[in-house]
Design an enzyme around this catalytic site. Structure first.
Site, PDB file in Angstrom:
ATOM      1  NE  ARG A   1      51.935  49.129  55.854  1.00 60.27           N
ATOM      2  CZ  ARG A   1      50.773  49.242  55.189  1.00 60.27           C
ATOM      3  NH1 ARG A   1      50.086  50.362  55.244  1.00 60.27           N
ATOM      4  NH2 ARG A   1      50.325  48.242  54.464  1.00 60.27           N
TER       5      ARG A   1
ATOM      6  CE1 TYR B   1      72.763  62.410  63.274  1.00 63.21           C
ATOM      7  CE2 TYR B   1      71.185  61.983  61.520  1.00 63.21           C
ATOM      8  CZ  TYR B   1      72.135  61.530  62.428  1.00 63.21           C
ATOM      9  OH  TYR B   1      72.425  60.201  62.471  1.00 63.21           O
TER      10      TYR B   1
ATOM     11  CG  ASP C   1      66.257  66.889  65.026  1.00 66.88           C
ATOM     12  OD1 ASP C   1      66.155  66.507  66.210  1.00 66.88           O
ATOM     13  OD2 ASP C   1      66.866  66.246  64.158  1.00 66.88           O
TER      14      ASP C   1
ATOM     15  CE  LYS D   1      71.064  59.526  67.823  1.00 67.52           C
ATOM     16  NZ  LYS D   1      70.923  60.671  66.933  1.00 67.52           N
TER      17      LYS D   1
HETATM   18  C1  PLP Z   1      70.617  60.799  65.614  1.00 66.72           C
HETATM   19  C2  PLP Z   1      69.901  62.006  65.149  1.00 66.72           C
HETATM   20  C3  PLP Z   1      68.964  61.924  64.109  1.00 66.72           C
HETATM   21  C4  PLP Z   1      68.689  60.644  63.374  1.00 66.72           C
HETATM   22  O1  PLP Z   1      68.108  59.703  64.198  1.00 66.72           O
HETATM   23  P1  PLP Z   1      68.250  58.106  63.929  1.00 66.72           P
HETATM   24  O2  PLP Z   1      67.463  57.545  65.052  1.00 66.72           O
HETATM   25  O3  PLP Z   1      69.704  57.808  63.984  1.00 66.72           O
HETATM   26  O4  PLP Z   1      67.679  57.832  62.592  1.00 66.72           O
HETATM   27  C5  PLP Z   1      68.306  63.085  63.756  1.00 66.72           C
HETATM   28  N1  PLP Z   1      68.560  64.256  64.369  1.00 66.72           N
HETATM   29  C6  PLP Z   1      69.468  64.371  65.362  1.00 66.72           C
HETATM   30  C7  PLP Z   1      69.699  65.690  65.997  1.00 66.72           C
HETATM   31  C8  PLP Z   1      70.162  63.245  65.786  1.00 66.72           C
HETATM   32  O5  PLP Z   1      71.062  63.366  66.762  1.00 66.72           O
END
Ligand code: PLP
Length: 377
Positions: free
Chosen positions: A46, A98, A170, A195
């Site tokens: 961890r 998001y 983000d 993504k």
């Molecule tokens: C999908 C997404 C998240 C969250 O990510 P997860 O891997 O689904 O937890 C956060 N920010 C954006 C812009 C996203 O597209």
């Protein structure tokens, strides 16, 4: 080294112990500490794992940051980054972040006493107006989700810096290949590696990069103490995905450009939102902070029925959440990513029941055009 090369040669292209070209998957929970008089780098997985370390160093290098950290999901990365704050602190967040981030701030962190104010970050002055004595950070996302609105990262980070606030960005939609927020003044960059970085719709993972070592220590304390870490196999998939990011994203971006232009001409299409289009209101700012428009765009049909028929008829685009994979995905924000936002608030943000978000995959553009036109007919 250019970024395309750094994606391949990030310092982990050969395993020093064996010469293996792939990063080994260290499937272990603990490490023999042997002679206890000596300091060991790894003791418990961890706290640290060599496979995870390879990914963390790679993303830090790609974003130009001091330290990188990997998490079990993008939301785990966001909740852990926000975990450096305390009850009674306040952050200013973009209004159209998001959906999962919106839910995190409005439910979990609200209960734990981290307050926030949502503002339209399209105008950096809105951030200044929302700053309170207990404000600690600004949380941004650009292009925004799902309407691809642009926030001026340099200008917002400058406003944050004036009063000593951290800027958290983000960067999931752009990836470090197209946009590097730390160079624009950000302190923490977040990714849903689920993504584009993973890129194959086969793993849930998240990353956070801190500009400085000192800030990195604070996020590390949450990574280790809160424990939202990924397993080594998932990390390995992200490491593998990152190696092909450039060829994937460039091809997907090209297709997004072609498809968004074609859709704009379609009689059943009300509007197309894509920062690559000449008349996108944020194009000049986007072009000044990013080297491409990305592979996500959205469009509105004229009626709800047309949107539902499109989603039910389209063949090569999965009607699904998520984005950034090799396959084209059509998502319906009101039912999916933004379902947790109250309808009145959604309507105010322009997230209507005619809105469809597209993430273009690696299919041939010609096939997608034919398929989309058929689904809209
Ligand atoms: C999908 C997404 C998240 C969250 O990510 P997860 O891997 O689904 O937890 C956060 N920010 C954006 C812009 C996203 O597209």
């Amino acid at each position: 080294m250019k970024l395309g090369t750094l994606l391949i040669h990030s310092g982990h292209e050969t395993d020093p112990a064996t010469g293996a070209l792939g990063v080994p998957v260290f499937q272990t929970s603990t490490f023999d500490q042997g002679d206890l008089s000596k300091e060991r780098e790894f003791d418990y997985a961890r706290s640290g794992n060599p496979t995870r370390k390879a990914l963390e160093e790679t993303i830090a290098a790609l974003e130009g940051g001091g330290r990188g950290y990997a998490f079990g999901s993008g939301i785990a990365a966001i909740s852990s980054a926000l975990g450096i704050f305390s009850a009674g602190d306040h952050i200013v967040a973009a209004g159209d972040i998001y959906g999962g981030s919106y839910r995190l701030l409005n439910t979990f962190y609200k209960r734990w006493g981290l307050e926030h104010t949502a503002v339209d970050t399209g105008d950096p002055e809105n951030i200044r107006r929302a700053i309170q004595p207990n404000t600690r950070a600004v949380f941004l996302e650009t292009p925004s989700n799902p309407l691809l609105k642009i926030t001026d990262l340099r200008a917002c980070a400058a406003v944050a810096k004036e009063t000593g606030l951290l800027t958290i960005v983000d960067n999931t939609f752009m990836t470090p290949l197209l946009q590097r927020p730390i160079e624009l003044g950000a302190d923490i960059v977040i990714h849903s590696a689920t993504k584009f970085l993973g890129g194959h719709s086969d793993v849930i993972s998240g990353l956070a990069v801190c500009a400085t070592e000192a800030l990195g220590k604070r996020v590390y304390a949450v990574q280790n103490g809160f424990g939202a870490i990924p397993g080594p196999w998932d990390i390995w998939l992200v490491i593998r995905g990152i190696k092909t990011l450039k060829v994937r994203l460039e091809a997907q971006q090209k297709t997004a450009g072609i498809l968004s232009r074609r859709l704009r001409e379609h009689p059943h299409v009300e509007a197309v939102y894509y920062p690559g289009l000449e008349d996108h209101p944020g194009k000049a700012i986007h072009d000044a902070q990013a080297s491409g428009a990305g592979a996500v765009f959205s469009f509105k049909t004229k009626t709800r029925e047309q949107a539902l028929r499109f989603l039910g008829t389209v063949k090569y685009a999965a009607a699904a959440v998520s984005l950034g994979g090799v396959e084209t995905i059509a998502s319906y924000p009101v039912r999916m990513s933004h379902a947790s936002i109250p309808p009145a608030e959604r309507e105010r943000l322009g997230i209507t029941d005619t809105l469809i978000r597209i993430s273009t995959g690696l299919e041939e553009a010609e096939d997608l055009i034919e398929d989309f036109e058929n689904a809209l007919a």
